[in-house]
Design a protein around this motif. Structure first.
Motif, PDB file in Angstrom:
ATOM      1  N   SER A 208      42.832  68.322  63.806  1.00  0.00           N
ATOM      2  CA  SER A 208      42.496  67.154  64.614  1.00  0.00           C
ATOM      3  C   SER A 208      42.409  67.499  66.097  1.00  0.00           C
ATOM      4  N   ARG A 209      43.399  68.241  66.592  1.00  0.00           N
ATOM      5  CA  ARG A 209      43.411  68.563  68.013  1.00  0.00           C
ATOM      6  C   ARG A 209      42.361  69.609  68.370  1.00  0.00           C
ATOM      7  N   THR A 210      42.106  70.526  67.445  1.00  0.00           N
ATOM      8  CA  THR A 210      41.100  71.551  67.721  1.00  0.00           C
ATOM      9  C   THR A 210      39.705  70.965  67.780  1.00  0.00           C
ATOM     10  N   LEU A 211      39.371  70.081  66.835  1.00  0.00           N
ATOM     11  CA  LEU A 211      38.026  69.505  66.758  1.00  0.00           C
ATOM     12  C   LEU A 211      37.909  68.178  67.486  1.00  0.00           C
ATOM     13  N   ASN A 212      39.061  67.618  67.902  1.00  0.00           N
ATOM     14  CA  ASN A 212      39.109  66.320  68.577  1.00  0.00           C
ATOM     15  C   ASN A 212      38.481  65.228  67.715  1.00  0.00           C
ATOM     16  N   ILE A 213      38.915  65.177  66.463  1.00  0.00           N
ATOM     17  CA  ILE A 213      38.450  64.163  65.521  1.00  0.00           C
ATOM     18  C   ILE A 213      39.632  63.668  64.696  1.00  0.00           C
ATOM     19  N   PRO A 214      39.508  62.483  64.099  1.00  0.00           N
ATOM     20  CA  PRO A 214      40.552  61.989  63.204  1.00  0.00           C
ATOM     21  C   PRO A 214      40.607  62.796  61.903  1.00  0.00           C
ATOM     22  N   ILE A 215      41.800  62.947  61.383  1.00  0.00           N
ATOM     23  CA  ILE A 215      42.014  63.589  60.089  1.00  0.00           C
ATOM     24  C   ILE A 215      42.836  62.645  59.219  1.00  0.00           C
ATOM     25  N   GLY A 216      42.356  62.406  58.011  1.00  0.00           N
ATOM     26  CA  GLY A 216      43.085  61.577  57.062  1.00  0.00           C
ATOM     27  C   GLY A 216      43.657  62.423  55.940  1.00  0.00           C
ATOM     28  N   LEU A 217      44.919  62.194  55.617  1.00  0.00           N
ATOM     29  CA  LEU A 217      45.585  62.902  54.522  1.00  0.00           C
ATOM     30  C   LEU A 217      45.863  61.926  53.386  1.00  0.00           C
ATOM     31  N   VAL A 218      45.393  62.263  52.193  1.00  0.00           N
ATOM     32  CA  VAL A 218      45.702  61.490  50.992  1.00  0.00           C
ATOM     33  C   VAL A 218      46.685  62.317  50.185  1.00  0.00           C
ATOM     34  N   GLU A 219      47.948  61.904  50.178  1.00  0.00           N
ATOM     35  CA  GLU A 219      49.021  62.689  49.571  1.00  0.00           C
ATOM     36  C   GLU A 219      49.259  62.232  48.137  1.00  0.00           C
ATOM     37  N   ALA A 220      48.813  63.054  47.198  1.00  0.00           N
ATOM     38  CA  ALA A 220      48.996  62.755  45.774  1.00  0.00           C
ATOM     39  C   ALA A 220      49.705  63.947  45.146  1.00  0.00           C
ATOM     40  N   ASN A 221      51.013  63.906  45.092  1.00  0.00           N
ATOM     41  CA  ASN A 221      51.802  65.049  44.644  1.00  0.00           C
ATOM     42  C   ASN A 221      53.115  64.582  44.032  1.00  0.00           C
ATOM     43  N   LYS A 222      53.819  65.519  43.415  1.00  0.00           N
ATOM     44  CA  LYS A 222      55.112  65.193  42.811  1.00  0.00           C
ATOM     45  C   LYS A 222      55.935  66.471  42.687  1.00  0.00           C
ATOM     46  N   GLY A 223      57.163  66.437  43.189  1.00  0.00           N
ATOM     47  CA  GLY A 223      58.043  67.594  43.124  1.00  0.00           C
ATOM     48  C   GLY A 223      58.340  68.031  41.703  1.00  0.00           C
ATOM     49  N   GLY A 224      58.322  69.354  41.504  1.00  0.00           N
ATOM     50  CA  GLY A 224      58.712  69.921  40.213  1.00  0.00           C
ATOM     51  C   GLY A 224      57.625  69.980  39.173  1.00  0.00           C
ATOM     52  N   THR A 225      56.456  69.443  39.461  1.00  0.00           N
ATOM     53  CA  THR A 225      55.422  69.376  38.435  1.00  0.00           C
ATOM     54  C   THR A 225      54.804  70.743  38.143  1.00  0.00           C
ATOM     55  N   ARG A 226      54.368  70.898  36.901  1.00  0.00           N
ATOM     56  CA  ARG A 226      53.629  72.089  36.480  1.00  0.00           C
ATOM     57  C   ARG A 226      52.131  71.847  36.675  1.00  0.00           C
ATOM     58  N   VAL A 227      51.346  72.867  36.571  1.00  0.00           N
ATOM     59  CA  VAL A 227      49.897  72.670  36.640  1.00  0.00           C
ATOM     60  C   VAL A 227      49.450  71.782  35.484  1.00  0.00           C
ATOM     61  N   GLU A 228      50.144  71.858  34.351  1.00  0.00           N
ATOM     62  CA  GLU A 228      49.813  71.024  33.193  1.00  0.00           C
ATOM     63  C   GLU A 228      50.101  69.542  33.439  1.00  0.00           C
ATOM     64  N   SER A 229      50.942  69.265  34.426  1.00  0.00           N
ATOM     65  CA  SER A 229      51.248  67.869  34.748  1.00  0.00           C
ATOM     66  C   SER A 229      50.028  67.129  35.267  1.00  0.00           C
ATOM     67  N   TRP A 230      49.045  67.872  35.778  1.00  0.00           N
ATOM     68  CA  TRP A 230      47.870  67.269  36.421  1.00  0.00           C
ATOM     69  C   TRP A 230      46.608  67.390  35.592  1.00  0.00           C
ATOM     70  N   LEU A 231      46.656  68.176  34.515  1.00  0.00           N
ATOM     71  CA  LEU A 231      45.487  68.272  33.642  1.00  0.00           C
ATOM     72  C   LEU A 231      45.319  66.989  32.827  1.00  0.00           C
ATOM     73  N   ASN A 232      44.078  66.607  32.569  1.00  0.00           N
ATOM     74  CA  ASN A 232      43.842  65.388  31.802  1.00  0.00           C
ATOM     75  C   ASN A 232      43.966  65.654  30.300  1.00  0.00           C
ATOM     76  N   ARG A 233      43.921  64.598  29.538  1.00  0.00           N
ATOM     77  CA  ARG A 233      44.137  64.700  28.096  1.00  0.00           C
ATOM     78  C   ARG A 233      43.112  65.620  27.435  1.00  0.00           C
ATOM     79  N   GLU A 234      41.862  65.494  27.830  1.00  0.00           N
ATOM     80  CA  GLU A 234      40.806  66.304  27.224  1.00  0.00           C
ATOM     81  C   GLU A 234      41.070  67.791  27.431  1.00  0.00           C
ATOM     82  N   ASN A 235      41.394  68.180  28.635  1.00  0.00           N
ATOM     83  CA  ASN A 235      41.624  69.600  28.918  1.00  0.00           C
ATOM     84  C   ASN A 235      42.910  70.112  28.285  1.00  0.00           C
TER      85      ASN A 235
END
Length: 476
Positions: free
Chosen positions: A188-215
């Motif tokens: 933000s400060r380098t480019l002088n523009i707004p930055i938005g953060l969308v925080e979608a996370n969870k402590g302790g999760t495995r990569v499998e915690s985020w895979l969908n049913r099909e995969n």
């Protein structure tokens, strides 16, 4: 009788108007940041077959759509170039709903487990380095907005999450992802523009915690029966499927620039290249679900830690090895190293305090690869080749950007002979020959390792101060 009829009609009109009003997801709300210069998606619900008109204050353009039989609707609006001018968006189905203080900027997702989730204020017994200074400085970060998606599980994919956008200042910054905030502050400060953060996370999760049913059904052997899931894992944070459904799915309509990812600790011990393949699968899934093309994916190598209560074990090192492999097979991706981002006393600290170093390295990647600042050094050194001559090993590295950080007293290297027992080695650098490695205990070396242990801090970096990635030349 006529008067009574008018009163009843008036109440009925009010009731219908209240029922008909547009309902927006929590992500579409005051203080939101829209992805600049894009066809940003806006969506919500209303009565079935209802016309919804959308107007924006930054142009005279208007957009309209008709809700489906399920009441859902979605429109795409053209957004302006990034800037700090606040805008508004009006949704009108006969009754107006207005979203205010909307900025146009760059939007990044902060995904992963607890080292991404860790806020600026830290966790219990897990402080952030220089916390007070960061809080005081946050008064200069009002171009950074963030929204934390509640970490919830769901058996089915959720479309909405109860959340709100916050403007970073000294009162709110403590709740922001530390890694994400330092990334956003830098960009933000380098480019002088707004930055938005969308925080979608969870402590302790495995990569499998985020895979969908099909995969999960197609590429893993995870048991997805909900009763079996609860019985198979000691902690719910390890559950497959459910965290992605509840915590990540609600953001998939949002238009974003890219994904920042810090995860892997809970997959330590995965065999072979299972993790690298599943991480590549997850990135493919997310990119397809966002429908925004091959958006950048920048991720963090897990930091040194005494996995299995063993500093000298190599389970953590093998996961880091898989992460580096993943960077090689995931297109439009890059990885940052953290071998130097811990202190010697943090062997038992799963959440190291130096998040500024991590977040800013992610920022360097984005500034270089997405925003054209090619003068930045962003690629850390990696192993290239080895040559053995008598009792000496010569190692060549890549991505030095012109040189190494030191010639002498280089720590972290080990040599082994045919007995496969590694011993600490003496290492120095000569620009004409590369790294020169010897060890009194190993007269006939066959393999070299660098910081290939659960917790070992090296001290070799390139001209950009980026640490050499841990590696091994053996396959033992």
């Amino acid at each position: 009788m006529h008067k009574q009829f008018l009163i009843i009609s008036a109440f009925a009109a009010i009731a219908l108007s209240a029922q008909a009003k547009v309902t927006l997801p929590h992500l579409i709300s005051d203080n939101m940041i829209l992805q600049q210069n894009s066809d940003a998606r806006l969506w919500g619900t209303d009565e079935p077959d209802k016309i919804v008109n959308v107007s924006v204050s930054w142009s005279n353009d208007t957009y309209n759509t008709t809700t489906g039989k399920d009441g859902k609707w979605l429109v795409k609006v053209k957004t302006p170039a990034a800037g700090f001018t606040p805008y508004s968006i009006t949704f009108d189905d006969g009754e107006k709903t207005v979203v205010n203080n909307v900025l146009s900027g760059e939007v990044w997702v902060c995904a992963g487990q607890s080292n991404m989730e860790m806020p600026v204020k830290g966790f219990f017994n897990c402080p952030l380095e220089d916390y007070n200074s960061v809080v005081l400085d946050a008064a200069n970060s009002k171009g950074v907005h963030f929204v934390k998606i509640p970490s919830v599980m769901s058996e089915t994919p959720l479309d909405d999450a109860k959340c709100e956008w916050k403007i970073c200042d000294s009162n709110t910054v403590g709740d922001a992802s530390a890694t994400g905030y330092f990334f956003a502050r830098l960009v933000s400060r380098t480019l002088n523009i707004p930055i938005g953060l969308v925080e979608a996370n969870k402590g302790g999760t495995r990569v499998e915690s985020w895979l969908n049913r099909e995969n999960l059904k197609k590429y893993t052997k995870e048991d997805l029966n909900i009763n079996h899931i609860k019985a198979n894992f000691q902690g719910d944070y390890l559950y497959p499927l459910l965290w992605g459904n509840g915590t990540f799915n609600p953001i998939l309509n949002y238009t974003v620039k890219g994904i920042l990812f810090y995860q892997g600790c809970s997959n330590v011990g995965d065999p072979g290249d299972q993790y690298s393949q599943r991480l590549a699968l997850l990135v493919k899934q997310w990119r397809e679900s966002f429908g925004l093309g091959e958006i950048p994916f920048y991720f963090v190598q897990i930091a040194p830690y005494y996995y299995e209560n063993n500093v000298n074990g190599d389970q953590g090192a093998r996961l880091r090895e898989q992460q580096l492999k993943a960077a090689g097979i995931i297109s439009n991706s890059a990885i940052v190293g953290t071998n130097d981002a811990v202190y010697p006393y943090e062997t038992q600290q799963i959440h190291p305090c130096q998040k500024k170093k991590v977040g800013e390295r992610l920022g360097f990647l984005a500034l270089n690869k997405q925003y054209g600042m090619k003068q930045l050094i962003t690629d850390a050194p990696t192993y290239k080749s080895m040559k053995i001559s008598n009792d000496t090993v010569y190692v060549q590295l890549e991505n030095l950007a012109g040189g190494v950080s030191r010639y002498e007293d280089i720590k972290g290297f080990e040599l082994a002979g045919t007995d496969k027992v590694f011993h600490k080695a003496n290492t120095y650098y000569l620009w004409t020959k590369g790294l020169i490695i010897t060890c009194p205990e190993v007269k006939k070396p066959v393999a070299v390792r660098y910081c290939f242990r659960n917790f070992e801090i090296g001290n070799l970096s390139n001209m950009g101060g980026l640490p050499l990635f841990p590696f091994r030349t053996d396959n033992w």
